[in-house]
Design an enzyme around this catalytic site. Structure first.
Site, PDB file in Angstrom:
ATOM      1  N   LYS A   1      -7.728   8.348   4.685  1.00  0.00           N
ATOM      2  CA  LYS A   1      -7.052   8.436   5.991  1.00  0.00           C
ATOM      3  C   LYS A   1      -6.046   9.578   6.027  1.00  0.00           C
ATOM      4  O   LYS A   1      -5.411   9.882   5.017  1.00  0.00           O
ATOM      5  CB  LYS A   1      -6.315   7.118   6.285  1.00  0.00           C
TER       6      LYS A   1
ATOM      7  N   SER B   1      -4.151   0.054  12.766  1.00  0.00           N
ATOM      8  CA  SER B   1      -3.241   1.200  12.750  1.00  0.00           C
ATOM      9  C   SER B   1      -3.956   2.439  13.275  1.00  0.00           C
ATOM     10  O   SER B   1      -3.348   3.285  13.943  1.00  0.00           O
ATOM     11  CB  SER B   1      -2.750   1.459  11.323  1.00  0.00           C
TER      12      SER B   1
ATOM     13  N   ARG C   1      -9.639  -9.041   9.293  1.00  0.00           N
ATOM     14  CA  ARG C   1      -9.786  -9.163  10.741  1.00  0.00           C
ATOM     15  C   ARG C   1     -11.157  -9.663  11.146  1.00  0.00           C
ATOM     16  O   ARG C   1     -11.336 -10.715  11.690  1.00  0.00           O
ATOM     17  CB  ARG C   1      -9.517  -7.824  11.431  1.00  0.00           C
TER      18      ARG C   1
ATOM     19  N   HIS D   1       0.012  -6.881  10.930  1.00  0.00           N
ATOM     20  CA  HIS D   1       0.589  -6.849   9.579  1.00  0.00           C
ATOM     21  C   HIS D   1       1.785  -7.811   9.482  1.00  0.00           C
ATOM     22  O   HIS D   1       1.918  -8.545   8.508  1.00  0.00           O
ATOM     23  CB  HIS D   1       1.092  -5.438   9.233  1.00  0.00           C
TER      24      HIS D   1
HETATM   25  O1  PNS Z   1      -4.099  -0.292   4.922  1.00  0.00           O
HETATM   26  P1  PNS Z   1      -5.222   0.286   4.106  1.00  0.00           P
HETATM   27  O2  PNS Z   1      -5.400   1.750   4.450  1.00  0.00           O
HETATM   28  O3  PNS Z   1      -6.503  -0.482   4.226  1.00  0.00           O
HETATM   29  O4  PNS Z   1      -4.729   0.184   2.575  1.00  0.00           O
HETATM   30  C1  PNS Z   1      -5.545   0.641   1.552  1.00  0.00           C
HETATM   31  C2  PNS Z   1      -4.786   0.742   0.226  1.00  0.00           C
HETATM   32  C3  PNS Z   1      -3.599   1.689   0.350  1.00  0.00           C
HETATM   33  C4  PNS Z   1      -4.296  -0.633  -0.193  1.00  0.00           C
HETATM   34  C5  PNS Z   1      -5.825   1.276  -0.801  1.00  0.00           C
HETATM   35  O5  PNS Z   1      -6.377   2.462  -0.333  1.00  0.00           O
HETATM   36  C6  PNS Z   1      -5.224   1.475  -2.177  1.00  0.00           C
HETATM   37  O6  PNS Z   1      -5.036   0.520  -2.911  1.00  0.00           O
HETATM   38  N1  PNS Z   1      -4.926   2.751  -2.502  1.00  0.00           N
HETATM   39  C7  PNS Z   1      -4.386   3.133  -3.793  1.00  0.00           C
HETATM   40  C8  PNS Z   1      -5.482   3.707  -4.695  1.00  0.00           C
HETATM   41  C9  PNS Z   1      -6.364   2.586  -5.186  1.00  0.00           C
HETATM   42  O7  PNS Z   1      -5.951   1.769  -5.986  1.00  0.00           O
HETATM   43  N2  PNS Z   1      -7.570   2.545  -4.596  1.00  0.00           N
HETATM   44  C10 PNS Z   1      -8.469   1.422  -4.695  1.00  0.00           C
HETATM   45  C11 PNS Z   1      -9.336   1.440  -5.889  1.00  0.00           C
HETATM   46  S1  PNS Z   1     -10.170  -0.096  -5.858  1.00  0.00           S
END
Ligand code: PNS
Length: 161
Positions: A42, A128, A91, A18
């Site tokens: 998660k 993570s 990745r 990150h």
């Molecule tokens: O590091 P991650 O877990 O891949 O991040 C994912 C994250 C937090 C960016 C994603 O789950 C997110 O945007 N969550 C907020 C809710 C949302 O907008 N979901 C996506 C709909 S397309």
């Protein structure tokens, strides 16, 4: 026009992968806002404030980076902040399907594009989820995360009473 980019993620915990993406993205945009959010798929190890603290310490030396958190939809946060672009790290092929879906939904609904930075190969095995697994089971994780995250992870696993 100045471009505000948003780098969203759960960052539970922030990894060296990150930090590498943040360093590189900070050179491409005027300002990079790291947005600590919730991934409903998660189970987090760290609280939002622990994740923010670790991220702030890891990026303190980069002047055009700030850290915030959001709840709810990313696209709402993007609109609230007036961001011009979303940044995500990529990745391996395994990331593609999920990232493709998220980027497409965010573009359709919030009219915002997602730009992907390829993770450096030396970080491409990091996640993570693996760091959490190693930390929970007593494995070596300290070389995979910035120093700022090490103590926060240890504290989360063994909270002082
Ligand atoms: O590091 P991650 O877990 O891949 O991040 C994912 C994250 C937090 C960016 C994603 O789950 C997110 O945007 N969550 C907020 C809710 C949302 O907008 N979901 C996506 C709909 S397309």
């Amino acid at each position: 026009m100045r471009t505000l980019a948003i780098y969203p993620g759960s960052f539970d915990p922030v990894t060296l992968g990150h930090v590498d993406v943040i360093e590189r993205a900070s050179k491409l945009f005027d300002h990079l806002l790291v947005a600590v959010g919730e991934n409903s798929a998660k189970r987090p190890l760290l609280s939002t404030s622990q994740r923010i603290d670790a991220m702030k310490a890891a990026t303190a030396d980069i002047p055009n980076v700030s850290v915030d958190s959001f709840r709810g939809l990313l696209m709402d946060f993007v609109e609230l902040k007036g961001a011009g672009v979303i940044v995500r790290g990529l990745r391996a092929t395994a990331d593609f399907e999920y990232e493709f879906q998220m980027a497409t939904i965010n573009r359709k609904q919030a009219k915002i594009d997602t730009i992907f930075l390829m993770t450096k190969w030396e970080h491409s095995y990091l996640s993570s989820t693996m760091v959490k697994e190693l930390a929970r089971l007593g494995g070596e994780f300290e070389t995979m995360v910035p120093l700022s995250a090490v103590e926060i992870i240890k504290e989360a696993l063994n909270p002082a009473i």
